[in-house]
Design a protein around this motif. Sequence first.
Motif, PDB file in Angstrom:
ATOM      1  N   UNK A 203       7.679  -7.946  10.769  1.00  0.00           N
ATOM      2  CA  UNK A 203       7.291  -7.197  11.958  1.00  0.00           C
ATOM      3  C   UNK A 203       6.605  -5.896  11.622  1.00  0.00           C
ATOM      4  N   UNK A 204       6.294  -5.690  10.341  1.00  0.00           N
ATOM      5  CA  UNK A 204       5.570  -4.497   9.895  1.00  0.00           C
ATOM      6  C   UNK A 204       4.207  -4.913   9.349  1.00  0.00           C
ATOM      7  N   UNK A 205       3.187  -4.104   9.596  1.00  0.00           N
ATOM      8  CA  UNK A 205       1.939  -4.328   8.891  1.00  0.00           C
ATOM      9  C   UNK A 205       2.015  -3.646   7.529  1.00  0.00           C
ATOM     10  N   UNK A 206       1.016  -3.853   6.683  1.00  0.00           N
ATOM     11  CA  UNK A 206       1.069  -3.334   5.312  1.00  0.00           C
ATOM     12  C   UNK A 206       1.141  -1.814   5.290  1.00  0.00           C
ATOM     13  N   UNK A 207       0.447  -1.148   6.204  1.00  0.00           N
ATOM     14  CA  UNK A 207       0.487   0.319   6.244  1.00  0.00           C
ATOM     15  C   UNK A 207       1.890   0.809   6.600  1.00  0.00           C
ATOM     16  N   UNK A 208       2.520   0.182   7.573  1.00  0.00           N
ATOM     17  CA  UNK A 208       3.882   0.569   7.955  1.00  0.00           C
ATOM     18  C   UNK A 208       4.863   0.272   6.833  1.00  0.00           C
ATOM     19  N   UNK A 209       4.657  -0.828   6.118  1.00  0.00           N
ATOM     20  CA  UNK A 209       5.533  -1.163   4.993  1.00  0.00           C
ATOM     21  C   UNK A 209       5.424  -0.114   3.897  1.00  0.00           C
ATOM     22  N   UNK A 210       4.223   0.380   3.655  1.00  0.00           N
ATOM     23  CA  UNK A 210       4.041   1.438   2.657  1.00  0.00           C
ATOM     24  C   UNK A 210       4.717   2.732   3.104  1.00  0.00           C
ATOM     25  N   UNK A 211       4.597   3.057   4.393  1.00  0.00           N
ATOM     26  CA  UNK A 211       5.227   4.269   4.905  1.00  0.00           C
ATOM     27  C   UNK A 211       6.743   4.191   4.779  1.00  0.00           C
ATOM     28  N   UNK A 212       7.282   2.994   4.952  1.00  0.00           N
ATOM     29  CA  UNK A 212       8.723   2.789   4.843  1.00  0.00           C
ATOM     30  C   UNK A 212       9.207   2.896   3.397  1.00  0.00           C
ATOM     31  N   UNK A 213       8.370   2.499   2.461  1.00  0.00           N
ATOM     32  CA  UNK A 213       8.810   2.306   1.085  1.00  0.00           C
ATOM     33  C   UNK A 213       8.534   3.497   0.170  1.00  0.00           C
ATOM     34  N   UNK A 214       7.495   4.293   0.485  1.00  0.00           N
ATOM     35  CA  UNK A 214       7.071   5.348  -0.432  1.00  0.00           C
ATOM     36  C   UNK A 214       7.309   6.733   0.156  1.00  0.00           C
ATOM     37  N   UNK A 215       7.228   7.746  -0.701  1.00  0.00           N
ATOM     38  CA  UNK A 215       7.424   9.133  -0.263  1.00  0.00           C
ATOM     39  C   UNK A 215       6.232   9.589   0.580  1.00  0.00           C
ATOM     40  N   UNK A 216       6.426  10.679   1.319  1.00  0.00           N
ATOM     41  CA  UNK A 216       5.367  11.165   2.203  1.00  0.00           C
ATOM     42  C   UNK A 216       4.076  11.523   1.466  1.00  0.00           C
ATOM     43  N   UNK A 217       4.143  12.199   0.306  1.00  0.00           N
ATOM     44  CA  UNK A 217       2.890  12.493  -0.403  1.00  0.00           C
ATOM     45  C   UNK A 217       2.142  11.230  -0.832  1.00  0.00           C
ATOM     46  N   UNK A 218       2.875  10.216  -1.291  1.00  0.00           N
ATOM     47  CA  UNK A 218       2.244   8.961  -1.700  1.00  0.00           C
ATOM     48  C   UNK A 218       1.615   8.273  -0.500  1.00  0.00           C
ATOM     49  N   UNK A 219       2.358   8.251   0.602  1.00  0.00           N
ATOM     50  CA  UNK A 219       1.848   7.610   1.821  1.00  0.00           C
ATOM     51  C   UNK A 219       0.581   8.318   2.297  1.00  0.00           C
ATOM     52  N   UNK A 220       0.598   9.644   2.260  1.00  0.00           N
ATOM     53  CA  UNK A 220      -0.575  10.404   2.699  1.00  0.00           C
ATOM     54  C   UNK A 220      -1.780  10.098   1.797  1.00  0.00           C
ATOM     55  N   UNK A 221      -1.526  10.012   0.489  1.00  0.00           N
ATOM     56  CA  UNK A 221      -2.605   9.680  -0.442  1.00  0.00           C
ATOM     57  C   UNK A 221      -3.166   8.289  -0.201  1.00  0.00           C
ATOM     58  N   UNK A 222      -2.270   7.328   0.038  1.00  0.00           N
ATOM     59  CA  UNK A 222      -2.716   5.963   0.329  1.00  0.00           C
ATOM     60  C   UNK A 222      -3.533   5.916   1.617  1.00  0.00           C
ATOM     61  N   UNK A 223      -3.105   6.715   2.606  1.00  0.00           N
ATOM     62  CA  UNK A 223      -3.844   6.743   3.869  1.00  0.00           C
ATOM     63  C   UNK A 223      -5.254   7.297   3.674  1.00  0.00           C
ATOM     64  N   UNK A 224      -5.371   8.391   2.921  1.00  0.00           N
ATOM     65  CA  UNK A 224      -6.693   8.984   2.669  1.00  0.00           C
ATOM     66  C   UNK A 224      -7.600   7.985   1.961  1.00  0.00           C
ATOM     67  N   UNK A 225      -7.061   7.302   0.945  1.00  0.00           N
ATOM     68  CA  UNK A 225      -7.850   6.311   0.214  1.00  0.00           C
ATOM     69  C   UNK A 225      -8.297   5.179   1.130  1.00  0.00           C
TER      70      UNK A 225
END
Length: 449
Positions: free
Chosen positions: A103-125
Amino acid sequence: MEDIQESTAGRLPGWRSNQGLPSLPEAHRSLRIPTNAKWFRKFLAFAGPGYMVAVGYMDPGNWATDIEGGSRFGYTLLSVILISNLMAILLQSLAGKLGIVTGKDLAQACRDNYSKPVVFGLWILCELAIAACDLAEVIGTAIALNLLFGLPLLYGVIITAVDVLLILILQNKGFRFLEILIIVLIATIAVCFGIDLFLTSPDMGSVLTGYIPNAEVISNPQMLYVAIAILGATVMPHNLYLHSSIVQTRQFDQSAIGKRQAIKYMTWDSTIALTFALFINSAILIVSAAAFHTSGLTEVTDIGDAYHLLTPIVGTTLGSVMFAVALLASGQNSTLTGTLAGQIVMEGFINLRLKPWLRRLITRLIAIVPAVIVTAMYGDSGVQDLLIFSQVILSLQLPFAVVPLVKFTSSKTKMGEFANKTWINILAWFVTGIIITLNIFLLVQTIAS
């Protein structure tokens, strides 16, 4: 609200947070699946997301590499297109499975699994990758308008800003309407290249031989470089985020049996759709090989040159017109799915929710501004270089989408009984390693050149 609550029920223990509001909430579980119908009707109800994903595998960014591969090396690199497509089928099936099961898309799964700085970096990329893809769509559409109507590239680039209004109108008509429109545009591209294949009369024996892997692809440095460019331009990172979200537009049964059935039909849908993408990418290369390589024109790498050379070679303007119409349909198709992908990653990674028209306007302006500047300063040659640069950015982002996807779908904690089987795990990590290695090589070589 009931659908959202239903999607969070029975959650597997491997996730730290609840789903919350899903991405694309206006379309989430909006399409009903007939419960007592025969398998074919159920399959038709599930069909659609695969074609939206397939759009990314035939966007204008792929055209330059396919044209160059055909004109320089004939049919030899068809095997590379085939292998790339098989890789895409595997990765897209994993992305769809992630969305259906969790029930999660890949972006939500990353937000759930990684720290905020990592998630922010992945989002920018990821935003950079979507902007780069949008840049290819802007340029492709502008080139098509130039070829069909003689419109200067600079004006064509500016006109592409208007499609923000078109997207807004289409989104209000419902998600199924978008899917049907995209399928119609894909069919348009297929018909156009079907006509071009007929006009160029390729040698079918050589075409079939081209799908057999050839050791020369590795031993010939020039051929290897183009082959890597084809591989790098094929698997689009934003498509993995897109697919994991839009499979959730179906209102399927949330039980284990229901999810297993949804995975089966999703896999059929994406595999069939990506087979169409294989045909279209192959057709671009085959037309280039039949028209240019066999005529001794082995240096055709520019989309505009291919358009102008087709008419004298095939003896009619129909070939060039079909080529340009297909390019225009390709650009518009990619625009539609780019809108959705941008909304999904913004809502999934940082839970920032903007109105779709505003989100689209921001992304389109990010793409249009550099395209306008480069077109005004450097003209046609600058536009082609910018198109290549957009593909390099996509290559750079790809590992940051593929690695989390394979990692999540391999985890029994996160996926339960739906976790990848051992042989799929081995194959998925092998494909991931190949993609990362080849994309890094392509990036280094492009920068060096």
